[in-house]
Design a protein around this motif. Sequence first.
Motif, mmCIF file in Angstrom:
data_model
loop_
_atom_site.group_PDB
_atom_site.id
_atom_site.type_symbol
_atom_site.label_atom_id
_atom_site.label_comp_id
_atom_site.label_asym_id
_atom_site.label_seq_id
_atom_site.Cartn_x
_atom_site.Cartn_y
_atom_site.Cartn_z
ATOM 1 N N LEU A 91 -25.142 -16.312 19.854
ATOM 2 C CA LEU A 91 -24.301 -16.202 18.671
ATOM 3 C C LEU A 91 -24.394 -17.490 17.864
ATOM 4 C CD1 LEU A 91 -22.006 -14.533 17.289
ATOM 5 C CD2 LEU A 91 -20.423 -15.671 18.834
ATOM 6 N N TYR A 92 -24.638 -17.367 16.591
ATOM 7 C CA TYR A 92 -24.616 -18.514 15.680
ATOM 8 C C TYR A 92 -23.414 -18.292 14.759
ATOM 9 C CZ TYR A 92 -29.368 -19.169 17.360
ATOM 10 O OH TYR A 92 -30.470 -19.344 18.153
ATOM 11 N N ARG A 93 -22.277 -18.753 15.206
ATOM 12 C CA ARG A 93 -21.029 -18.459 14.484
ATOM 13 C C ARG A 93 -21.027 -19.018 13.074
ATOM 14 N NH1 ARG A 93 -15.144 -18.903 16.295
ATOM 15 N NH2 ARG A 93 -14.924 -16.922 15.230
ATOM 16 N N GLU A 94 -21.510 -20.239 12.978
ATOM 17 C CA GLU A 94 -21.458 -20.895 11.687
ATOM 18 C C GLU A 94 -22.282 -20.132 10.644
ATOM 19 O OE1 GLU A 94 -22.541 -25.300 10.581
ATOM 20 O OE2 GLU A 94 -21.289 -25.154 12.374
ATOM 21 N N GLN A 95 -23.407 -19.598 11.109
ATOM 22 C CA GLN A 95 -24.279 -18.864 10.192
ATOM 23 C C GLN A 95 -23.913 -17.378 10.142
ATOM 24 O OE1 GLN A 95 -25.297 -20.938 12.590
ATOM 25 N NE2 GLN A 95 -26.739 -22.404 11.759
ATOM 26 N N ARG A 96 -22.955 -16.970 10.968
ATOM 27 C CA ARG A 96 -22.517 -15.568 11.035
ATOM 28 C C ARG A 96 -23.648 -14.623 11.384
ATOM 29 N NH1 ARG A 96 -18.096 -14.527 6.344
ATOM 30 N NH2 ARG A 96 -17.008 -16.485 6.584
ATOM 31 N N VAL A 97 -24.429 -15.034 12.344
ATOM 32 C CA VAL A 97 -25.562 -14.229 12.765
ATOM 33 C C VAL A 97 -25.610 -14.256 14.285
ATOM 34 C CG1 VAL A 97 -28.092 -14.076 12.727
ATOM 35 C CG2 VAL A 97 -26.885 -14.800 10.683
ATOM 36 N N LEU A 98 -26.020 -13.142 14.874
ATOM 37 C CA LEU A 98 -26.345 -13.178 16.290
ATOM 38 C C LEU A 98 -27.775 -12.696 16.438
ATOM 39 C CD1 LEU A 98 -26.385 -10.209 17.937
ATOM 40 C CD2 LEU A 98 -23.954 -10.366 17.489
ATOM 41 N N VAL A 99 -28.467 -13.266 17.404
ATOM 42 C CA VAL A 99 -29.867 -12.917 17.611
ATOM 43 C C VAL A 99 -30.036 -12.493 19.060
ATOM 44 C CG1 VAL A 99 -32.268 -13.706 17.493
ATOM 45 C CG2 VAL A 99 -30.581 -14.618 15.886
ATOM 46 N N SER A 100 -30.641 -11.346 19.272
ATOM 47 C CA SER A 100 -30.950 -10.923 20.631
ATOM 48 C C SER A 100 -32.458 -10.988 20.831
ATOM 49 C CB SER A 100 -30.399 -9.525 20.920
ATOM 50 O OG SER A 100 -31.069 -8.566 20.147
ATOM 51 N N CYS A 101 -32.825 -11.099 22.090
ATOM 52 C CA CYS A 101 -34.237 -11.229 22.442
ATOM 53 C C CYS A 101 -34.548 -10.151 23.486
ATOM 54 C CB CYS A 101 -34.490 -12.629 22.989
ATOM 55 S SG CYS A 101 -36.170 -12.886 23.559
ATOM 56 N N PRO A 102 -34.923 -8.954 23.033
ATOM 57 C CA PRO A 102 -35.176 -7.866 23.981
ATOM 58 C C PRO A 102 -36.372 -8.148 24.890
ATOM 59 C CG PRO A 102 -35.639 -7.156 21.713
ATOM 60 C CD PRO A 102 -35.070 -8.542 21.634
ATOM 61 N N ALA A 103 -37.340 -8.875 24.420
ATOM 62 C CA ALA A 103 -38.506 -9.246 25.225
ATOM 63 C C ALA A 103 -39.033 -10.558 24.676
ATOM 64 C CB ALA A 103 -39.572 -8.163 25.141
ATOM 65 N N VAL B 60 -15.326 -13.238 12.346
ATOM 66 C CA VAL B 60 -16.616 -13.582 12.936
ATOM 67 C C VAL B 60 -16.491 -13.448 14.455
ATOM 68 C CG1 VAL B 60 -18.385 -15.372 13.152
ATOM 69 C CG2 VAL B 60 -17.119 -15.117 11.017
ATOM 70 N N LEU B 61 -17.475 -12.818 15.071
ATOM 71 C CA LEU B 61 -17.447 -12.644 16.521
ATOM 72 C C LEU B 61 -17.346 -14.008 17.189
ATOM 73 C CD1 LEU B 61 -20.226 -9.916 16.960
ATOM 74 C CD2 LEU B 61 -17.831 -9.638 16.323
ATOM 75 N N ASP B 62 -16.679 -14.055 18.349
ATOM 76 C CA ASP B 62 -16.463 -15.363 18.977
ATOM 77 C C ASP B 62 -17.294 -15.593 20.225
ATOM 78 O OD1 ASP B 62 -15.067 -13.639 20.641
ATOM 79 O OD2 ASP B 62 -13.389 -15.009 20.926
ATOM 80 N N LYS B 63 -17.800 -14.539 20.838
ATOM 81 C CA LYS B 63 -18.614 -14.754 22.036
ATOM 82 C C LYS B 63 -19.415 -13.506 22.359
ATOM 83 C CE LYS B 63 -14.603 -13.623 24.799
ATOM 84 N NZ LYS B 63 -13.508 -14.085 25.588
ATOM 85 N N ILE B 64 -20.391 -13.705 23.223
ATOM 86 C CA ILE B 64 -21.189 -12.592 23.716
ATOM 87 C C ILE B 64 -20.993 -12.527 25.218
ATOM 88 C CG2 ILE B 64 -23.543 -11.718 24.045
ATOM 89 C CD1 ILE B 64 -24.231 -13.071 21.362
ATOM 90 N N GLU B 65 -20.612 -11.367 25.704
ATOM 91 C CA GLU B 65 -20.430 -11.148 27.140
ATOM 92 C C GLU B 65 -21.137 -9.863 27.508
ATOM 93 O OE1 GLU B 65 -15.910 -12.883 27.874
ATOM 94 O OE2 GLU B 65 -16.202 -10.785 27.362
ATOM 95 N N ASN B 66 -21.966 -9.913 28.537
ATOM 96 C CA ASN B 66 -22.689 -8.720 28.985
ATOM 97 C C ASN B 66 -23.416 -8.027 27.833
ATOM 98 O OD1 ASN B 66 -21.550 -9.150 31.526
ATOM 99 N ND2 ASN B 66 -19.731 -7.984 30.963
ATOM 100 N N ASN B 67 -24.031 -8.828 26.983
ATOM 101 C CA ASN B 67 -24.740 -8.310 25.817
ATOM 102 C C ASN B 67 -23.849 -7.515 24.863
ATOM 103 O OD1 ASN B 67 -27.057 -9.644 26.334
ATOM 104 N ND2 ASN B 67 -28.262 -7.864 26.957
#
Length: 146
Positions: A60-72, A89-96
């Motif tokens: 999670l990049y809170r400041e930029q308001r973006v989240l990035v996942s890496c499937p592979a 703005v989302l505050d955390k990532i848990e269990n994807n």
Amino acid sequence: MSGQSSRRTVLKGAALAGAAGLGVAACSTESNLGHAQVPTPTAPVTLGAPDEIPVGGAKLYREQRVLVSCPAKGQYKAFSAQCTHAGCVLDKIENNEGNCPCHGSRFDVTTGKALKGPATVPLPEVAVRVENGKLVAGPEATTPKA
Ligand code: FES
């Protein structure tokens, strides 16, 4: 005579309406239920090194308001990190799952889908790419290609 005074009243009314309108507009960016006002970056934002994102996970990049996942390895998907319920703005990532601290919505970080309400609208996907060893999210810069 009476015409002049009613005109003045109208003008005063318009000024008040204008001020009230401003107040509403300023407020709606914070609390407009249902639609985030600026859900995605409108200009490219540099996030950081791509290997900060765990393969099969997300960051999670809170400041930029973006989240990035890496499937592979080497593959990245980015989503707005602004809740589609009321724009927190989302505050955390848990269990994807991206968590919204305001009313508890959860989003799948690999698809953006709303898994738990009150949000029902998925997080909008954001373009993401690696440039000079850094992840960059948002629209391509519109500089003409040489
Ligand atoms: S703003 Fe209400 S759940 Fe996110």
